[in-house]
Design a protein around this motif. Structure first.
Motif, mmCIF file in Angstrom:
data_model
loop_
_atom_site.group_PDB
_atom_site.id
_atom_site.type_symbol
_atom_site.label_atom_id
_atom_site.label_comp_id
_atom_site.label_asym_id
_atom_site.label_seq_id
_atom_site.Cartn_x
_atom_site.Cartn_y
_atom_site.Cartn_z
ATOM 1 N N SER A 37 -5.574 10.253 1.035
ATOM 2 C CA SER A 37 -4.336 9.512 0.870
ATOM 3 C C SER A 37 -4.528 8.034 1.167
ATOM 4 O O SER A 37 -3.644 7.379 1.684
ATOM 5 C CB SER A 37 -3.253 10.127 1.762
ATOM 6 O OG SER A 37 -3.776 10.388 3.049
ATOM 7 N N GLY A 38 -5.704 7.507 0.838
ATOM 8 C CA GLY A 38 -5.957 6.089 1.028
ATOM 9 C C GLY A 38 -5.416 5.268 -0.127
ATOM 10 O O GLY A 38 -4.862 5.818 -1.086
ATOM 11 N N SER A 39 -5.597 3.945 -0.052
ATOM 12 C CA SER A 39 -5.003 3.072 -1.062
ATOM 13 C C SER A 39 -5.662 3.278 -2.420
ATOM 14 O O SER A 39 -5.057 3.034 -3.448
ATOM 15 C CB SER A 39 -5.144 1.617 -0.624
ATOM 16 O OG SER A 39 -6.515 1.276 -0.523
ATOM 17 N N MET A 57 0.850 -1.202 0.000
ATOM 18 C CA MET A 57 0.000 0.000 0.000
ATOM 19 C C MET A 57 0.881 1.246 0.000
ATOM 20 O O MET A 57 1.601 1.502 0.948
ATOM 21 C CB MET A 57 -0.908 0.001 1.255
ATOM 22 C CG MET A 57 -1.768 1.250 1.339
ATOM 23 S SD MET A 57 -2.740 1.251 2.866
ATOM 24 C CE MET A 57 -3.871 -0.081 2.554
ATOM 25 N N ARG A 109 1.553 5.012 0.423
ATOM 26 C CA ARG A 109 0.892 6.046 1.206
ATOM 27 C C ARG A 109 1.628 7.377 1.031
ATOM 28 O O ARG A 109 2.835 7.418 1.004
ATOM 29 C CB ARG A 109 0.869 5.684 2.701
ATOM 30 C CG ARG A 109 0.158 4.361 2.957
ATOM 31 C CD ARG A 109 -0.353 4.316 4.376
ATOM 32 N NE ARG A 109 -1.166 5.496 4.644
ATOM 33 C CZ ARG A 109 -2.403 5.652 4.191
ATOM 34 N NH1 ARG A 109 -2.980 4.718 3.480
ATOM 35 N NH2 ARG A 109 -3.076 6.744 4.467
ATOM 36 N N ASP A 143 -6.867 6.246 -3.391
ATOM 37 C CA ASP A 143 -6.872 7.689 -3.639
ATOM 38 C C ASP A 143 -5.743 8.041 -4.591
ATOM 39 O O ASP A 143 -4.610 8.282 -4.193
ATOM 40 C CB ASP A 143 -6.715 8.457 -2.318
ATOM 41 C CG ASP A 143 -7.952 8.311 -1.442
ATOM 42 O OD1 ASP A 143 -9.036 8.064 -2.007
ATOM 43 O OD2 ASP A 143 -7.825 8.444 -0.225
#
Lengths: 642, 642
Positions: free
Chosen positions: A255-257, A1, A3, A259
């Motif tokens: 800022s998610g996976s 992931m 970030r 996004d």
């Protein structure tokens, strides 16, 4: 992931300035359009008149066209008769051309006409060019009618036509491409009976488009795009290369996976701002691809709107050289404490009304996910980033979302929730004059406290006094002893158990709440329903703490019904209409009285008089009874407090 | 000639109330439209949600979905590892459905993920339903989303879609039929090269339509109707019987021989009001035919707009249940005395700007026939009926016609007229930041007086001192001795004789003005051109009074040129660009200097700095030279007053 952290958060003002100054020199394309369609448009070049107006010497009054010299020396004592038959004077109407040998008009009121209309007698002189609109008095051919950058108002269209300008060169409206992204989204038009599991109806795009159009732009909403880096990238690339003046990506700005927005703008262009110290609206991205502004707008509906209004619409205004009227701001007393996080500028949705001489502002819920906090609001309170919150009773500036005269008509209703209040609101708004009823729900006791502090026009209450079985009276006496409060019955209503359809757990009495594996949902302390439950428990010698879920509560009947519907709980206590609304079953427990508590000082105001008129109307009472679980047998009755 | 007198004039407020109360119960038709097109429309019935939102328990954060119970007891000291591989915790993005066996979300920032992503370590508990948006948290299916009479804002469209309402029942927009009448009228589209003799371009209908649309209505403009009682009657009858909600007849609302409106409304229905004590707008008719409002609007363009805004648009608002935001009003100091007739409420068109900390309002001409007094205005002063006028220097409320921030950017320019000021305005508005230049023309000496009183940002002046041949310096010394005034040259320009094309009278020198039958037009006393003429006359030992027309004057170069063009006079003194604009001939007499006089206190303001920047720009100077008769050899130079 992968970030990414917001490396540098910006304040709203910083972010806005960075964005505006980057596109300081952005110029819109231009087009030629018919003048008749130019209202609201902005000139792209100076507009010069082709014709003069008037284009001839025109009579400015109805009367006699004369040579002024022929009137000199006349007076009441020395009248003079001018021959119309022989053309010494000519009858003329306003706007018509003056004969070439005439240079003034005598108002018809000052002329005595002969019976046959062949002669007119005058008793006062006129001076040359009196009551004549001379050629070019309004517009001179070739003169500058409008400079570049002029926004056409309705009157301006008249000047364009009068000046002979059938077409004008104007700025094109700024075009904004809106890209709704998210694999969870579905268009309402593609939903048949129910929303597919896990799907959410896309609604932000249309809202953002509405904001763009309101700001003078044109919006193009693209088809839904799933959360796929490559697909979104290719769409953003295409729109940035199109003739759009701006690209708005919604959402994926955090800022998610899933996004991707910030990475995409980084790869295709430059991220100017990521993260703004506002709430809602923090995960906003302001960027540039080529020479085009490209923004990432957060997905929560309120965040999307605040971010758009605060950070993106200013650029649309700058592109069009508009300096918008700032929102109308009034000072209003805050009805509640409003804690706030320092370092974040908060935009709180408020309901504002005027009570006596003072505006009162009631905060709505904070959730950025709740679009209804914006649709119900009529004002916004900004809490400064430096502030840790605002205190009840302080006066603060509220930016109005609707015209002030509508705010002034708003009835602030609080206290206990009942569906009849929605009905009352609807009926009130159909009356002439109309007064909208804006309700917030804080429970019966909360309503009494609001009355104590003068923070509402009226409050709904169904507080049972366990000692004598009366409603509301003893509480008004206890908490509002120093106030003149009228208690007026709105309805009697059934409270009972809201259970799933078919009542699978067979709930019948209050004892069944204690059965094994029964999950209950409670109402908040201070609500009439909670008081009722505790009264019934005590009457049966039962201990509520032994009920599974007694400690968890909801704030409205509908929220209780939703908890039952969703299977989260097996049973809750509430009103029949809430069960009926969600097609749940209902087990009546007790009938109670629900009153409106109204300060005596407001009883004679037009708004409260209208409320009383409506609740005594037969059609309102019929509509209440149709909700189910209600009786209007005492509706409108003044409860005798003695 | 049949004449009707206004038997009972009404005040604006009386007339409005008579009209509004007559149509108190008028109801608009309704229609069902797609929700996506509902912005600005008003609900005709209550709108209930079909779906709940969220429709499932949804993650409110990116993170790990867990059972809250599995996190109890954790802390920094007692971390716990949850297995993602075995489903004890589930990675989840914001907005996605919570797995059925989970009841909370741990923010991703608070999770330490293993390299392979199979386990997550947590160090703090979450409570049940934390970071979860529960079913119906925003909208509960069946709940009232909008009551009757709600006007949709952009956010509301989001709530409609989210609540599953693809269509809504709304009020139809009020439809207004506009009948332009008048045999003298011609459509601009039917005018080829020149306006036919005696004809006037119809322009009011489009202006009234724009006002209707701005007020939320739909306008239908009918074909031009000639001044014929029968024809107008049949049109009015047809429109009153159509599905229009209102009929507007323009003009014929006065009491002249061709003013049929009042008789037609009387015959077909009822006249409620004829004559309102407002100026402009007095001859307004408010009436009713069947159940429809039918109005007669005066023909002068400013009268038409004021009458429409003050008397007719309020009814359109009432039909739609709109309570419009009142205009923004600011206090401004009046730049001039403004006498007014008692008994009449006057609407005066003003130009407003901010000088230092104070707003200043300059009145424009009064004529109701001059549409340009409205297009140039940015504010309106209402002079109360009881008042006999306002005094210079008083502060009065001005209703703004444009946003306040645009008023604050307005540069107030007065003094002498020169076409370069229009050019300067256009250039200033193309700059970033842009400052519009609003000019009024009072002659050079008038400009100096305005500077003395602090009523302008700058003034144009070309005052020749006959004693030493200098320009402006001695006048500034004499009249503005106590002020710090900078004199900055704008242009040198040719003044000379403006004569008809081909110069048929053969004007060559100042002596020719005295020839027999030569008709001259003068400029007003105090204007630089007048001073120049008198200087030249004196220099040649000539007596102006012997010139035919010396005593008649105009206020601008263009007005002088128009007098020549229209054949009213044979010659006038003015600038070459005015002659050139109207394709007249020009006989140079003398070159003079035209300066800008600017208070030193304002020199460093952004607006004046922008002025100075522009006049020093090459492209501006080139454009000036192209006008003809100008030299920019000293443009931008500070004149040394010593």
């Amino acid at each position: 992931m992968q970030r990414k952290i917001y490396l540098t958060m910006h304040s709203r003002e910083e972010a806005r300035q960075i964005f505006l100054s980057r596109f300081q020199d952005y110029r819109l394309a231009t087009e030629t359009i018919p003048s008749r369609q130019a209202r609201g448009r902005v000139t792209a070049e100076p507009v010069h008149a082709r014709f003069s107006a008037p284009s001839f010497h025109a009579a400015a009054m109805d009367g006699l066209a004369v040579r002024a010299e022929d009137t000199f020396g006349t007076s009441d004592e020395i009248p003079r008769t001018l021959s119309i038959a022989q053309g010494q004077a000519v009858m003329i109407n306003t706007g018509y051309p003056l004969p070439a040998d005439k240079n003034a008009v005598i108002m018809i009121e000052n002329v005595l006409l002969s019976e046959d209309g062949t002669v007119g007698t005058i008793r006062a002189p006129v001076y040359p060019w009196q009551h004549v609109r001379k050629v070019g008095e309004d517009i001179v051919a070739t003169e500058l009618l409008f400079a570049t950058g002029h926004r056409f108002r309705p009157a301006d269209i008249g000047a364009l036509l009068t000046g002979g300008c059938a077409e004008v060169r104007v700025q094109k409206r700024p075009r904004v491409a809106i890209l709704p992204t998210g694999s969870e989204l579905v268009r309402l038009e593609d939903v048949a009976e129910a929303i597919p599991a896990g799907k959410t109806i896309e609604s932000n795009a249309e809202v953002l488009a509405g904001l763009v159009e309101q700001a003078g732009g044109e919006a193009e909403i693209c088809a839904l795009i799933s959360d796929d880096f490559e697909i979104i990238t290719s769409h953003v690339q295409a729109m940035a290369a199109s003739d759009a003046d701006m690209v708005v990506i919604n959402a994926g700005s955090s800022s998610g996976s899933a996004d991707y927005t910030v990475r995409i703008i980084e790869e295709l262009g430059e991220v100017l701002v990521h993260g703004v110290t506002i709430m809602p609206g923090k995960p906003t991205i302001l960027g540039v691809i080529g020479n085009k502004p490209v923004v990432g707008i957060p997905g929560y509906p309120v965040s999307a709107i605040i971010a758009m209004e605060q950070l993106v619409l200013p650029l649309l205004a700058q592109m069009q050289q508009i300096h918008p009227q700032p929102p109308v701001t009034i000072q209003a007393v805050l009805a509640k404490d409003m804690p706030s996080r320092a370092g974040i500028e908060e935009f709180r949705r408020m309901i504002v009304g005027r009570i006596g001489g003072e505006f009162v502002a009631v905060p709505l819920k904070q959730g950025a996910g709740a679009i209804t906090t914006l649709t119900r609001a009529n004002g916004i309170l900004r809490i400064d980033a430096a502030s840790e919150g605002e205190k009840q009773g302080q006066a603060r500036g509220i930016e109005l979302l609707i015209p002030l005269p509508e705010v002034e008509r708003t009835i602030l209703c609080t206290g206990s929730h009942d569906l009849c209040l929605d009905l009352l609101n609807d009926f009130l708004r159909k009356q002439r004059p109309a007064f909208p009823l804006a309700s917030t729900h804080v429970g019966s006791l909360g309503g009494i406290m609001a009355l104590k502090q003068g923070m509402c026009h009226l409050a709904g209450s169904h507080l049972l006094d366990p000692r004598d079985g009366t409603y509301n009276i003893s509480f008004v006496r206890k908490y509002l002893a120093d106030k003149d409060i009228r208690i007026i019955t709105l309805v009697h209503r059934q409270q009972g158990f809201i259970v799933p359809r078919g009542n699978p757990r067979g709930i019948a009495t209050i004892h069944d709440l204690f059965a094994e594996n029964i999950r209950f949902i409670n109402r908040q302390a201070g609500s009439g329903t909670r008081v009722l439950l505790d009264y019934e428990l005590e009457r049966h010698g039962l201990d509520g703490d032994a009920i599974n879920g007694y400690g968890q509560d909801e704030y409205t009947h509908m929220a209780v019904a939703v908890a039952v519907l969703s299977g989260k709980v097996d049973v809750g206590l509430g009103i029949q209409s809430a069960a009926r609304a969600l097609e749940l079953d209902f087990v009546p427990l007790v009938e109670e009285r629900y009153d409106l508590l109204i300060p005596g000082a407001l009883i004679d105001t037009p708004m409260i008089q209208q409320v009383l008129r409506v609740i005594n109307q037969e059609d309102f009472q019929q509509a209440v009874e149709l909700l189910g679980g209600y009786s209007t047998r005492e509706t409108g009755r003044l409860v005798d407090p003695t």
